[in-house]
Design a protein around this motif. Structure first.
Motif, PDB file in Angstrom:
ATOM      1  N   VAL A 127      51.979 -17.609  14.731  1.00 31.77           N
ATOM      2  CA  VAL A 127      52.480 -17.492  13.363  1.00 31.77           C
ATOM      3  C   VAL A 127      51.390 -17.012  12.417  1.00 31.77           C
ATOM      4  O   VAL A 127      51.562 -16.042  11.669  1.00 31.77           O
ATOM      5  CB  VAL A 127      53.040 -18.846  12.863  1.00 31.77           C
ATOM      6  CG1 VAL A 127      53.499 -18.724  11.418  1.00 31.77           C
ATOM      7  CG2 VAL A 127      54.179 -19.318  13.765  1.00 31.77           C
ATOM      8  N   THR A 128      50.255 -17.686  12.474  1.00 34.20           N
ATOM      9  CA  THR A 128      49.155 -17.381  11.554  1.00 34.20           C
ATOM     10  C   THR A 128      47.984 -16.773  12.312  1.00 34.20           C
ATOM     11  O   THR A 128      47.487 -17.376  13.271  1.00 34.20           O
ATOM     12  CB  THR A 128      48.675 -18.662  10.842  1.00 34.20           C
ATOM     13  OG1 THR A 128      49.795 -19.278  10.197  1.00 34.20           O
ATOM     14  CG2 THR A 128      47.604 -18.343   9.803  1.00 34.20           C
ATOM     15  N   PRO A 129      47.540 -15.595  11.920  1.00 34.04           N
ATOM     16  CA  PRO A 129      46.400 -14.985  12.625  1.00 34.04           C
ATOM     17  C   PRO A 129      45.113 -15.762  12.387  1.00 34.04           C
ATOM     18  O   PRO A 129      44.928 -16.382  11.333  1.00 34.04           O
ATOM     19  CB  PRO A 129      46.316 -13.581  12.018  1.00 34.04           C
ATOM     20  CG  PRO A 129      47.028 -13.660  10.715  1.00 34.04           C
ATOM     21  CD  PRO A 129      48.059 -14.732  10.845  1.00 34.04           C
ATOM     22  N   THR A 130      44.236 -15.730  13.377  1.00 35.59           N
ATOM     23  CA  THR A 130      42.917 -16.352  13.229  1.00 35.59           C
ATOM     24  C   THR A 130      42.060 -15.466  12.331  1.00 35.59           C
ATOM     25  O   THR A 130      42.385 -14.295  12.086  1.00 35.59           O
ATOM     26  CB  THR A 130      42.229 -16.485  14.600  1.00 35.59           C
ATOM     27  OG1 THR A 130      41.934 -15.171  15.102  1.00 35.59           O
ATOM     28  CG2 THR A 130      43.096 -17.236  15.592  1.00 35.59           C
ATOM     29  N   PRO A 131      40.927 -15.981  11.840  1.00 28.68           N
ATOM     30  CA  PRO A 131      40.071 -15.169  10.977  1.00 28.68           C
ATOM     31  C   PRO A 131      39.649 -13.835  11.600  1.00 28.68           C
ATOM     32  O   PRO A 131      39.640 -12.806  10.912  1.00 28.68           O
ATOM     33  CB  PRO A 131      38.861 -16.080  10.732  1.00 28.68           C
ATOM     34  CG  PRO A 131      39.441 -17.456  10.773  1.00 28.68           C
ATOM     35  CD  PRO A 131      40.479 -17.406  11.852  1.00 28.68           C
ATOM     36  N   VAL A 132      39.326 -13.824  12.890  1.00 26.80           N
ATOM     37  CA  VAL A 132      38.913 -12.553  13.498  1.00 26.80           C
ATOM     38  C   VAL A 132      40.097 -11.587  13.568  1.00 26.80           C
ATOM     39  O   VAL A 132      39.933 -10.372  13.371  1.00 26.80           O
ATOM     40  CB  VAL A 132      38.271 -12.766  14.889  1.00 26.80           C
ATOM     41  CG1 VAL A 132      39.270 -13.173  15.941  1.00 26.80           C
ATOM     42  CG2 VAL A 132      37.516 -11.514  15.338  1.00 26.80           C
TER      43      VAL A 132
ATOM     44  N   THR B 134      34.053 -16.445  22.346  1.00 32.89           N
ATOM     45  CA  THR B 134      35.266 -16.787  23.086  1.00 32.89           C
ATOM     46  C   THR B 134      35.985 -17.915  22.356  1.00 32.89           C
ATOM     47  O   THR B 134      35.352 -18.842  21.852  1.00 32.89           O
ATOM     48  CB  THR B 134      34.905 -17.236  24.510  1.00 32.89           C
ATOM     49  OG1 THR B 134      34.264 -16.149  25.178  1.00 32.89           O
ATOM     50  CG2 THR B 134      36.139 -17.643  25.289  1.00 32.89           C
ATOM     51  N   GLY B 135      37.295 -17.822  22.280  1.00 28.59           N
ATOM     52  CA  GLY B 135      38.070 -18.863  21.618  1.00 28.59           C
ATOM     53  C   GLY B 135      38.405 -18.565  20.175  1.00 28.59           C
ATOM     54  O   GLY B 135      39.020 -19.381  19.493  1.00 28.59           O
ATOM     55  N   THR B 136      38.025 -17.375  19.701  1.00 24.51           N
ATOM     56  CA  THR B 136      38.314 -17.012  18.307  1.00 24.51           C
ATOM     57  C   THR B 136      39.558 -16.131  18.186  1.00 24.51           C
ATOM     58  O   THR B 136      39.946 -15.758  17.082  1.00 24.51           O
ATOM     59  CB  THR B 136      37.115 -16.288  17.665  1.00 24.51           C
ATOM     60  OG1 THR B 136      36.724 -15.182  18.502  1.00 24.51           O
ATOM     61  CG2 THR B 136      35.931 -17.225  17.501  1.00 24.51           C
ATOM     62  N   GLY B 137      40.181 -15.791  19.313  1.00 25.74           N
ATOM     63  CA  GLY B 137      41.390 -14.969  19.269  1.00 25.74           C
ATOM     64  C   GLY B 137      41.115 -13.486  19.433  1.00 25.74           C
ATOM     65  O   GLY B 137      41.858 -12.647  18.923  1.00 25.74           O
ATOM     66  N   LYS B 138      40.055 -13.153  20.174  1.00 23.92           N
ATOM     67  CA  LYS B 138      39.649 -11.749  20.307  1.00 23.92           C
ATOM     68  C   LYS B 138      40.712 -10.881  20.979  1.00 23.92           C
ATOM     69  O   LYS B 138      40.935  -9.749  20.567  1.00 23.92           O
ATOM     70  CB  LYS B 138      38.350 -11.645  21.120  1.00 23.92           C
ATOM     71  CG  LYS B 138      37.138 -12.266  20.476  1.00 23.92           C
ATOM     72  CD  LYS B 138      35.901 -12.057  21.336  1.00 23.92           C
ATOM     73  CE  LYS B 138      35.869 -12.911  22.573  1.00 23.92           C
ATOM     74  NZ  LYS B 138      36.242 -12.246  23.824  1.00 23.92           N
ATOM     75  N   THR B 139      41.346 -11.412  22.035  1.00 25.54           N
ATOM     76  CA  THR B 139      42.273 -10.564  22.798  1.00 25.54           C
ATOM     77  C   THR B 139      43.419 -10.074  21.917  1.00 25.54           C
ATOM     78  O   THR B 139      43.785  -8.899  21.958  1.00 25.54           O
ATOM     79  CB  THR B 139      42.817 -11.307  24.026  1.00 25.54           C
ATOM     80  OG1 THR B 139      41.713 -11.742  24.832  1.00 25.54           O
ATOM     81  CG2 THR B 139      43.702 -10.398  24.853  1.00 25.54           C
ATOM     82  N   ALA B 140      43.987 -10.957  21.111  1.00 21.18           N
ATOM     83  CA  ALA B 140      45.049 -10.519  20.199  1.00 21.18           C
ATOM     84  C   ALA B 140      44.496  -9.594  19.123  1.00 21.18           C
ATOM     85  O   ALA B 140      45.194  -8.673  18.669  1.00 21.18           O
ATOM     86  CB  ALA B 140      45.730 -11.725  19.559  1.00 21.18           C
TER      87      ALA B 140
END
Length: 212
Positions: A22-27, A47-53
């Motif tokens: 729903v809500t994008p991460t800061p990255v 890793t864990g910051t939502g890089k792949t999306a």
């Protein structure tokens, strides 16, 4: 901010809603608009910051499924990360036109991977060493690609792939778009940026999700 405000295609929005994004991460908030604007991007993100999306969603926006050639190359340090990236992108692409993805890595049958590549995937996800092997066998071409993503670039350098990355990038078009993600910024990362993406937009986000 929601994913709706990032202007992604309805088919991608549908897939995101289904998997609970729903809500994008800061990255993601920082990187997706830059990528959609066609910019090279250097992202200092763990890793864990939502890089792949952050790179997978806008990549699906720009791919042209009707074209019968490989359009994107994603380099990753390990088989596990490569497989994880492929799984996530396939989830995001659930309602879009058929996107063919092939993951290639060492420790598996190169003959089977060569067979999979004959179907000309839109996206190749590769570890650098296996990609070099396949290039030497002329099993694929990356001279026509429009997008290169280097994920966990510092880890690839730590594993001794510095020369392989240079060799791979030297076979890609000068007018490609490059997105580089790295948890740390050693001098060799800066050298890659200076050589291959000197006008890259740069963002940094730490593990807690704070922009630096």
């Amino acid at each position: 901010m929601s994913f709706l405000s990032l202007g992604l295609k309805p088919e991608i929005q549908q897939a995101l809603a289904e998997i609970g994004y729903v809500t994008p991460t800061p990255v993601q908030k920082a990187v997706i608009p830059l990528i959609k604007a066609g910019k090279d991007v250097l992202a200092n993100a763990e890793t864990g910051t939502g890089k792949t999306a952050a790179f997978g969603l806008p990549l699906l926006e720009v791919l042209k499924p009707e074209l019968r050639h490989t359009q994107a190359l994603i380099l990753a340090p390990t088989r596990e990360l490569g497989q994880q990236i492929a799984q996530q992108i396939q989830l995001f692409a659930k309602y879009t036109s058929t996107i063919r993805i092939v993951v290639v890595y060492g420790g598996a049958s190169i003959v089977e991977q060569m067979r999979a590549l004959k179907n000309t995937p839109h996206i190749i996800i590769a570890t650098p060493g296996r990609l070099m092997d396949l290039m030497s066998r002329k099993a694929l071409s990356i001279t026509n690609i429009s997008h290169v993503i280097l994920d966990e670039a510092d880890e690839m350098l730590n594993m001794g792939f510095k020369e392989d990355i240079d060799e791979i990038l030297s076979h890609t078009p000068e007018d490609k778009v490059t997105w580089l993600f790295s948890a740390t910024m050693p001098k060799d990362i800066r050298r890659i940026v200076s050589k291959y993406m000197p006008e890259a937009a740069e963002i940094a986000v730490n593990k807690g999700g704070e922009m630096n």
